[in-house]
Motif scaffolding. Structure first.
Motif, PDB file in Angstrom:
ATOM      1  N   GLY A  44      60.633  45.215  46.208  1.00  0.00           N
ATOM      2  CA  GLY A  44      59.544  44.285  45.905  1.00  0.00           C
ATOM      3  C   GLY A  44      58.867  43.723  47.135  1.00  0.00           C
ATOM      4  N   TYR A  45      59.101  44.320  48.306  1.00  0.00           N
ATOM      5  CA  TYR A  45      58.529  43.782  49.540  1.00  0.00           C
ATOM      6  C   TYR A  45      57.006  43.922  49.570  1.00  0.00           C
ATOM      7  N   GLY A  46      56.478  45.032  49.031  1.00  0.00           N
ATOM      8  CA  GLY A  46      55.023  45.201  49.017  1.00  0.00           C
ATOM      9  C   GLY A  46      54.349  44.110  48.216  1.00  0.00           C
ATOM     10  N   ALA A  47      54.883  43.816  47.036  1.00  0.00           N
ATOM     11  CA  ALA A  47      54.322  42.753  46.201  1.00  0.00           C
ATOM     12  C   ALA A  47      54.466  41.399  46.890  1.00  0.00           C
ATOM     13  N   ARG A  48      55.588  41.176  47.545  1.00  0.00           N
ATOM     14  CA  ARG A  48      55.820  39.902  48.244  1.00  0.00           C
ATOM     15  C   ARG A  48      54.802  39.704  49.369  1.00  0.00           C
ATOM     16  N   LEU A  49      54.580  40.734  50.147  1.00  0.00           N
ATOM     17  CA  LEU A  49      53.577  40.659  51.212  1.00  0.00           C
ATOM     18  C   LEU A  49      52.189  40.420  50.650  1.00  0.00           C
ATOM     19  N   PHE A  50      51.843  41.185  49.631  1.00  0.00           N
ATOM     20  CA  PHE A  50      50.486  41.095  49.089  1.00  0.00           C
ATOM     21  C   PHE A  50      50.244  39.744  48.432  1.00  0.00           C
ATOM     22  N   ASP A  51      51.204  39.231  47.706  1.00  0.00           N
ATOM     23  CA  ASP A  51      51.028  37.916  47.070  1.00  0.00           C
ATOM     24  C   ASP A  51      50.874  36.815  48.110  1.00  0.00           C
ATOM     25  N   ALA A  52      51.634  36.889  49.195  1.00  0.00           N
ATOM     26  CA  ALA A  52      51.487  35.899  50.262  1.00  0.00           C
ATOM     27  C   ALA A  52      50.121  36.017  50.922  1.00  0.00           C
ATOM     28  N   LEU A  53      49.630  37.234  51.050  1.00  0.00           N
ATOM     29  CA  LEU A  53      48.310  37.459  51.631  1.00  0.00           C
ATOM     30  C   LEU A  53      47.228  36.865  50.743  1.00  0.00           C
ATOM     31  N   LEU A  54      47.340  37.061  49.435  1.00  0.00           N
ATOM     32  CA  LEU A  54      46.361  36.502  48.504  1.00  0.00           C
ATOM     33  C   LEU A  54      46.396  34.974  48.540  1.00  0.00           C
ATOM     34  N   ASP A  55      47.586  34.387  48.606  1.00  0.00           N
ATOM     35  CA  ASP A  55      47.694  32.924  48.677  1.00  0.00           C
ATOM     36  C   ASP A  55      46.991  32.387  49.917  1.00  0.00           C
ATOM     37  N   SER A  56      47.101  33.108  51.030  1.00  0.00           N
ATOM     38  CA  SER A  56      46.500  32.641  52.276  1.00  0.00           C
ATOM     39  C   SER A  56      44.977  32.697  52.241  1.00  0.00           C
ATOM     40  N   ALA A  57      44.417  33.520  51.353  1.00  0.00           N
ATOM     41  CA  ALA A  57      42.963  33.674  51.275  1.00  0.00           C
ATOM     42  C   ALA A  57      42.289  32.566  50.486  1.00  0.00           C
ATOM     43  N   GLY A  58      43.055  31.773  49.762  1.00  0.00           N
ATOM     44  CA  GLY A  58      42.469  30.683  48.987  1.00  0.00           C
ATOM     45  C   GLY A  58      41.579  31.201  47.865  1.00  0.00           C
ATOM     46  N   ALA A  59      40.394  30.579  47.737  1.00  0.00           N
ATOM     47  CA  ALA A  59      39.483  30.915  46.637  1.00  0.00           C
ATOM     48  C   ALA A  59      38.511  32.033  46.985  1.00  0.00           C
ATOM     49  N   ARG A  60      38.653  32.658  48.118  1.00  0.00           N
ATOM     50  CA  ARG A  60      37.727  33.715  48.530  1.00  0.00           C
ATOM     51  C   ARG A  60      37.768  34.913  47.577  1.00  0.00           C
ATOM     52  N   SER A  61      36.626  35.547  47.396  1.00  0.00           N
ATOM     53  CA  SER A  61      36.599  36.871  46.789  1.00  0.00           C
ATOM     54  C   SER A  61      37.174  37.845  47.810  1.00  0.00           C
ATOM     55  N   ILE A  62      37.990  38.784  47.334  1.00  0.00           N
ATOM     56  CA  ILE A  62      38.706  39.679  48.237  1.00  0.00           C
ATOM     57  C   ILE A  62      38.388  41.123  47.884  1.00  0.00           C
ATOM     58  N   PHE A  63      38.136  41.930  48.902  1.00  0.00           N
ATOM     59  CA  PHE A  63      37.929  43.349  48.668  1.00  0.00           C
ATOM     60  C   PHE A  63      38.881  44.160  49.527  1.00  0.00           C
ATOM     61  N   LEU A  64      39.142  45.384  49.095  1.00  0.00           N
ATOM     62  CA  LEU A  64      40.071  46.274  49.783  1.00  0.00           C
ATOM     63  C   LEU A  64      39.757  47.709  49.395  1.00  0.00           C
ATOM     64  N   ASN A  65      40.400  48.642  50.100  1.00  0.00           N
ATOM     65  CA  ASN A  65      40.328  50.055  49.755  1.00  0.00           C
ATOM     66  C   ASN A  65      41.751  50.529  49.495  1.00  0.00           C
ATOM     67  N   SER A  66      42.000  50.974  48.273  1.00  0.00           N
ATOM     68  CA  SER A  66      43.356  51.256  47.832  1.00  0.00           C
ATOM     69  C   SER A  66      43.703  52.737  47.906  1.00  0.00           C
ATOM     70  N   THR A  67      44.936  53.003  48.318  1.00  0.00           N
ATOM     71  CA  THR A  67      45.507  54.328  48.148  1.00  0.00           C
ATOM     72  C   THR A  67      45.868  54.506  46.676  1.00  0.00           C
ATOM     73  N   ALA A  68      46.113  55.752  46.271  1.00  0.00           N
ATOM     74  CA  ALA A  68      46.493  56.013  44.882  1.00  0.00           C
ATOM     75  C   ALA A  68      47.813  55.324  44.543  1.00  0.00           C
ATOM     76  N   GLU A  69      48.730  55.250  45.524  1.00  0.00           N
ATOM     77  CA  GLU A  69      50.048  54.683  45.267  1.00  0.00           C
ATOM     78  C   GLU A  69      50.002  53.184  44.990  1.00  0.00           C
ATOM     79  N   ALA A  70      49.052  52.481  45.583  1.00  0.00           N
ATOM     80  CA  ALA A  70      49.001  51.020  45.461  1.00  0.00           C
ATOM     81  C   ALA A  70      48.065  50.539  44.367  1.00  0.00           C
ATOM     82  N   LEU A  71      47.389  51.459  43.690  1.00  0.00           N
ATOM     83  CA  LEU A  71      46.329  51.088  42.751  1.00  0.00           C
ATOM     84  C   LEU A  71      46.821  50.145  41.654  1.00  0.00           C
ATOM     85  N   GLU A  72      47.965  50.433  41.070  1.00  0.00           N
ATOM     86  CA  GLU A  72      48.458  49.603  39.961  1.00  0.00           C
ATOM     87  C   GLU A  72      48.883  48.216  40.424  1.00  0.00           C
ATOM     88  N   LEU A  73      49.440  48.118  41.630  1.00  0.00           N
ATOM     89  CA  LEU A  73      49.788  46.808  42.179  1.00  0.00           C
ATOM     90  C   LEU A  73      48.551  45.927  42.246  1.00  0.00           C
TER      91      LEU A  73
END
Length: 281
Positions: free
Chosen positions: A78-107
């Protein structure tokens, strides 16, 4: 137990090891460039870096995220989810964009991100101008290397095209690379940037009013480079992909652009034809 810390410059050599294990072509200089512009998280077990994640803010309303990596041996906890959730928390209310690999799409889907198209990654050893059919400049336009005074206009055009400010990114590119501009009637209507990256050079961002102008700008850069490895990341609907392949830059991979929140209010004039990178946007 893995501990989350702020990513600092001392982590970068280990971060390079993580990205190299995935086959990503980053150099240590590429990690340092991205790190100077953003904020990152380091997931550590003892003194060993096992995961990274980074965020780059563009004004108060938008951010890009990327360089999200978990070491192969540390997956399944669950480390990927843990990192990503902490990253989202740090962004606050900002709209966020990214480019996803096929493996991370569902996350990303589970966290409210919505696909917005397809990104094509083109790279290879480009063909010289003599080996392909060139794109002629129109009579009222001039293409040339940007001067220092052009940077203000480049920053203005970039914000109009994207709907968000990126002055720090563009000024940092100017320090390590080169800009080319296209002007019509004395006004800058398009620009392209080029800098050393990965196995050779990356061309991007490219901002232009139409695909023909984007081609002229990219060709101007290619004409000044020694023959070698070049990468361009462009959306599948940009119209550039067939032409890039004719220039010796085949599509080697795809990613899925995604966004959570409101899209930036881009203008109806200049458009984005190539990214700075898949992480930085």
């Amino acid at each position: 137990m893995a501990v989350l810390n702020k990513l600092n410059t001392q982590h970068l050599p280990q971060a390079l090891t993580l990205s190299s294990a995935l086959g990503w072509p980053y150099r240590l200089e590429d990690w340092a460039f991205a790190h100077r512009l953003g904020e990152g998280l380091a997931l550590q077990q003892d003194d060993r870096l096992v995961g990274t994640a980074m965020r780059w803010d563009y004004g108060d309303a938008f951010a890009s995220v990327g360089m999200i990596i978990v070491a192969q041996a540390s997956r399944g906890h669950g480390y990927g989810a843990r990192l990503f959730d902490a990253l989202l928390d740090s962004a606050g209310a900002r709209s966020i964009f990214l480019n996803s690999t096929a493996e991370a799409l569902e996350l990303y889907r589970r966290r409210g991100f919505v696909p917005t198209g397809t990104l094509n990654q083109h790279q290879g050893v480009f063909l010289s101008a003599g080996e392909q059919s060139g794109v002629a400049e129109s009579g009222d336009c001039r293409v040339g290397s940007a001067s220092g005074s052009d940077l203000t206009e480049i920053i203005r055009l970039d914000e109009a095209a994207l709907g968000m400010p990126r002055p720090e990114l563009l000024m940092s590119i100017a320090e390590v690379g080169r800009f080319y501009v296209l002007s019509r009637g004395g006004s800058v209507t398009g620009y392209a940037a080029c800098r050393a990256f990965g196995k050779g050079h990356v061309i991007g961002p490219v901002i232009a009013p139409d695909v023909d102008t984007a081609r002229v700008l990219i060709d101007s850069i290619l004409s000044q480079l020694p023959t070698g490895f070049v990468r361009v990341d462009t959306r599948a609907d940009s119209g550039l992909s067939p032409w890039l392949e004719s220039r010796g830059l085949p599509r080697v991979d795809t990613a899925t652009p995604m966004i959570r929140g409101a899209s930036p209010p881009a203008s109806e004039g200049a458009r984005v034809f190539a990214l700075c990178s898949q992480s930085l946007g």
